[in-house]
Design an enzyme around this catalytic site. Structure first.
Site, PDB file in Angstrom:
ATOM      1  N   ASP A   1       0.849  -1.192   0.000  1.00  0.00           N
ATOM      2  CA  ASP A   1       0.000   0.000   0.000  1.00  0.00           C
ATOM      3  C   ASP A   1       0.889   1.248   0.000  1.00  0.00           C
ATOM      4  OD1 ASP A   1      -1.879   1.953   0.440  1.00  0.00           O
ATOM      5  OD2 ASP A   1      -2.118   1.514   2.580  1.00  0.00           O
TER       6      ASP A   1
ATOM      7  N   ASN B   1      -0.253   4.524  -0.223  1.00  0.00           N
ATOM      8  CA  ASN B   1      -0.827   5.797   0.247  1.00  0.00           C
ATOM      9  C   ASN B   1      -1.554   5.702   1.585  1.00  0.00           C
ATOM     10  OD1 ASN B   1      -2.993   4.330  -0.596  1.00  0.00           O
ATOM     11  ND2 ASN B   1      -3.921   5.934  -1.848  1.00  0.00           N
TER      12      ASN B   1
ATOM     13  N   ASP C   1      -4.989 -10.383 -15.658  1.00  0.00           N
ATOM     14  CA  ASP C   1      -6.070 -11.326 -15.394  1.00  0.00           C
ATOM     15  C   ASP C   1      -7.229 -10.929 -16.308  1.00  0.00           C
ATOM     16  OD1 ASP C   1      -7.654 -13.269 -13.942  1.00  0.00           O
ATOM     17  OD2 ASP C   1      -6.324 -12.893 -12.248  1.00  0.00           O
TER      18      ASP C   1
ATOM     19  N   ASP D   1      -9.492 -16.152 -16.297  1.00  0.00           N
ATOM     20  CA  ASP D   1     -10.279 -16.601 -15.167  1.00  0.00           C
ATOM     21  C   ASP D   1     -11.371 -17.587 -15.591  1.00  0.00           C
ATOM     22  OD1 ASP D   1     -10.771 -15.942 -12.258  1.00  0.00           O
ATOM     23  OD2 ASP D   1     -12.770 -15.504 -13.044  1.00  0.00           O
TER      24      ASP D   1
ATOM     25  N   GLU E   1      -7.359 -20.575 -16.571  1.00  0.00           N
ATOM     26  CA  GLU E   1      -7.754 -21.222 -15.325  1.00  0.00           C
ATOM     27  C   GLU E   1      -8.893 -22.157 -15.690  1.00  0.00           C
ATOM     28  OE1 GLU E   1      -9.424 -20.377 -10.847  1.00  0.00           O
ATOM     29  OE2 GLU E   1     -10.249 -19.360 -12.580  1.00  0.00           O
TER      30      GLU E   1
ATOM     31  N   HIS F   1      -4.085 -17.117  -5.132  1.00  0.00           N
ATOM     32  CA  HIS F   1      -4.951 -16.340  -4.238  1.00  0.00           C
ATOM     33  C   HIS F   1      -6.214 -17.099  -3.836  1.00  0.00           C
ATOM     34  CE1 HIS F   1      -6.673 -16.035  -8.158  1.00  0.00           C
ATOM     35  NE2 HIS F   1      -7.769 -15.491  -7.660  1.00  0.00           N
ATOM     36  N   ASP F   2      -6.429 -18.280  -4.407  1.00  0.00           N
ATOM     37  CA  ASP F   2      -7.607 -19.086  -4.056  1.00  0.00           C
ATOM     38  C   ASP F   2      -7.249 -20.299  -3.196  1.00  0.00           C
ATOM     39  OD1 ASP F   2      -9.276 -17.471  -5.635  1.00  0.00           O
ATOM     40  OD2 ASP F   2      -8.909 -18.696  -7.417  1.00  0.00           O
TER      41      ASP F   2
HETATM   42  C1  GLC Z   1     -11.512 -17.647 -10.249  1.00  0.00           C
HETATM   43  C2  GLC Z   1     -10.662 -16.709  -9.425  1.00  0.00           C
HETATM   44  C3  GLC Z   1     -11.341 -16.507  -8.110  1.00  0.00           C
HETATM   45  C4  GLC Z   1     -12.677 -15.873  -8.366  1.00  0.00           C
HETATM   46  C5  GLC Z   1     -13.516 -16.683  -9.351  1.00  0.00           C
HETATM   47  C6  GLC Z   1     -14.635 -15.873  -9.897  1.00  0.00           C
HETATM   48  O1  GLC Z   1     -11.576 -18.911  -9.693  1.00  0.00           O
HETATM   49  O2  GLC Z   1      -9.363 -17.204  -9.317  1.00  0.00           O
HETATM   50  O3  GLC Z   1     -10.586 -15.723  -7.237  1.00  0.00           O
HETATM   51  O4  GLC Z   1     -13.376 -15.740  -7.169  1.00  0.00           O
HETATM   52  O5  GLC Z   1     -12.763 -17.106 -10.458  1.00  0.00           O
HETATM   53  O6  GLC Z   1     -14.152 -14.877 -10.753  1.00  0.00           O
HETATM   54 CA    CA Z   2      -3.463   2.142  -1.196  1.00  0.00          CA
END
Ligand code: GLC
Ligand code: CA
Length: 560
Positions: free
Chosen positions: A24, A26, A101, A202, A258, A334-335
């Site tokens: 971050d 700011n 993404d 995605d 993905e 991140h999942d």
């Molecule tokens: C994918 C992303 C996930 C998101 C989902 C809906 O699985 O990696 O973070 O919640 O799609 O977009």
């Molecule tokens: Ca920020």
């Protein structure tokens, strides 16, 4: 022998940034683009080639940017398009490419297309989304959304339901409509012209639905499973081939899909070596499959997975893709929960060793490796003491459905599941140093920092030559220097062993032997005893004949 065609993205190592949690700049408690630009030196030092940037587009943040309201603008919290352009330029100066993404299975319900679409049945944007009449006054079928609850939402204005495979604020686009495809391809071209280096797509395997929209199997006693009817649907390859012809083939970019629900056979089509669709895909067999067997409901469970089950899956993919399609390699994103907590051992005495072992096991395989922010310093899962600690819509909705509304999982049990598999484990702020809030922000972070940041942070890691960071740095350098790691043929070894994951790679008269002990005990391993070669990497300085020490990993290169 390896006959792979070469490509820069096959030789690359990718680093995923979840901008909200990275840095971050700011003090508003939310990571941002300027925060990324400020840390490019760090990433260049690590040695990665590509950043996969989780979504930075305009979004109301129902699902942290995976719900996009404008594909050609930047999320207010993350900065401006000027900040983006500056980041892209600076990244290129650091020899780092940027992969965006691409979230086009759905948009936000606040996207202008959906705002129009819901207005009337004859609106020009109506068919941009999937609208159905009620069935007996209720949802058109029994599907459960991936974020709990029904996958359909009733819309008063026209008395019809729209499909949302994820949250109700993420209506699914109707890919059967050629105008939707035109819009998506135009938008992709716009980003390519800006100079970005690729797309991570995605849930791209979900863009073509079974036109019959049949009820799904009811597994948890409440709703039906939509996966068989939305994953790898009838037109998905056709749409991707069209995307390839109209956009992807015109640029030298990296693409990774993905692919929820993808099988090996399907992956060979998506990522075929002729290059008619995508560069590679992510599959979920080793992350889902290896842990769901003993789960409570759906993905919610917490038991320790078996190495041999994970190995069986990964080896099947290594062998199955050979010569036909390119693969991706990942433990974390991140999942997913943090790999050192999930497949390794995050107890203080084993954390560093097991993080290095897992890294070796993955990075010596064939495919393009992905590192998720913080993985390179061995960041661990966090602890959720109440639902108040959770930020992820998936967790919050599942809690409501299974704990509050249906009393199917006791609260403590659910929190235990969250500790093990919740996505928020990966989303706690990046740990930069031991100052307050781990140096992530001078304000209040949007999600609590993992309390272990005083020990685990990049400042500590950079000061310690034996850190997980320098081990990853070495793995990346080895990949860049040794074509056998990129292109060598994979062969499994010791497949009867429950504790050691071993394999070899072969190319141009050379062999690379890799063995990793997944346990906290000594294990037999005769592989290195007779090998007169060069050790490329190990997490132990000294070895003992015939065995691997707890969490020991070794990779040795020999001439044939
Ligand atoms: C994918 C992303 C996930 C998101 C989902 C809906 O699985 O990696 O973070 O919640 O799609 O977009
Ligand atoms: Ca920020």
């Amino acid at each position: 022998m390896a006959t792979e065609t070469k490509a820069w993205w096959k030789e690359a190592v990718v680093y995923q940034i979840y901008p909200r949690s990275f840095a971050d700049s700011n003090g508003d408690g939310i990571g941002d683009l300027n925060g990324i630009t400020a840390h490019l030196d760090y990433l260049e030092k690590l040695g990665i080639d590509v950043i996969w940037l989780s979504p930075v587009y305009k979004s109301p943040n129902d699902d942290n940017g995976y719900d996009i309201s404008d594909y050609r603008d930047i999320m207010t919290e993350f900065g401006t398009m000027e900040d983006f352009d500056r980041m892209l330029k600076a990244a290129h100066e650091h020899h780092i490419r940027i992969v965006m993404d691409l979230v086009v299975n759905h948009t936000s319900d606040e996207h202008a297309w959906f705002v129009e679409s819901r207005k009337s049945k004859d609106n020009p944007y109506r068919d941009y989304y999937i609208w159905k009449e009620p069935r007996d006054g209720k949802e058109p079928n029994n599907w459960q959304s991936c974020f709990s609850g029904p996958a359909w939402k009733f819309d008063e204005a026209t008395g019809m339901y729209y499909l949302h495979c994820f949250s109700a604020k993420q209506p699914d686009l109707n890919w059967e409509n050629p105008r939707v495809r035109d819009e998506v391809f135009d938008m992709m071209t716009w980003w390519c012209e800006k100079g970005i280096d690729g797309f991570r797509m995605d849930v791209i395997s979900m863009i073509s639905k079974d036109p019959a929209y049949p009820d799904g199997e009811v597994k948890d006693g409440i709703y039906g499973d939509l996966n068989p009817y939305v994953c790898n649907g009838p037109h998905v390859h056709e749409y991707l081939q069209e995307m390839n012809r109209r956009v992807l083939s015109k640029y030298d970019i990296m693409t990774v899909g993905e692919a929820a629900g993808v099988t090996l056979e399907e992956a060979k089509k998506y990522a075929n070596n002729e290059g008619t669709e995508l560069g590679m895909v992510f599959h979920f067999e080793h992350t889902d499959g290896a842990t769901t067997a003993e789960n409570i409901i759906g993905k919610w469970g917490y038991r320790h997975p078996r190495m041999s089950a994970i190995r069986e899956i990964l080896n099947k993919w290594q062998i199955g893709l050979e010569g036909e399609a390119w693969g991706s390699l990942y433990w974390d994103n991140h999942d997913q929960p943090r790999v050192v907590s999930r497949f390794g051992n995050d107890a203080p005495e084993w954390r560093v060793l097991s993080a290095k072992m897992l890294a070796t096991c993955l990075h010596m395989m064939k495919g393009t490796p992905y590192i998720y922010q913080g993985e390179e310093i061995g960041m661990t899962n966090t602890h959720f003491s109440s639902i108040e600690d959770c930020r992820d819509i998936e967790e919050i909705n599942a809690y409501r459905q299974y704990v509050t509304d249906h009393h199917m999982i006791p609260e403590e049990e659910m929190l235990k599941c969250f500790d093990a598999v919740a996505r928020d484990n990966a989303r706690t702020p990046m740990q930069w140093d031991s100052s307050e809030n781990a140096g992530f922000t001078t304000g209040t972070p949007w999600i609590a920092v993992n309390p272990n940041y005083k020990e685990i942070n990049t400042k500590e890691a950079l000061a310690d030559p034996d850190s997980v960071f320098y081990y990853y740095q070495k793995l990346i350098r080895l990949r860049h220097e040794n074509p056998i790691i990129v292109y060598g043929v994979f062969r499994p070894l010791m497949t009867d062993c429950e504790s050691v994951y071993a394999y070899e790679r072969e190319m141009d008269g050379k062999k690379l032997t890799v063995a990793c002990n997944w346990t906290d005990e000594e294990q037999d391993c005769p592989l290195f005893d007779e090998l007169a070669g060069t050790e490329l990497i190990s997490n132990y300085a000294k070895h003992s004949e015939g065995i691997l020490q707890p969490y020991e990993a070794r990779a040795v290169l020999t001439k044939l």
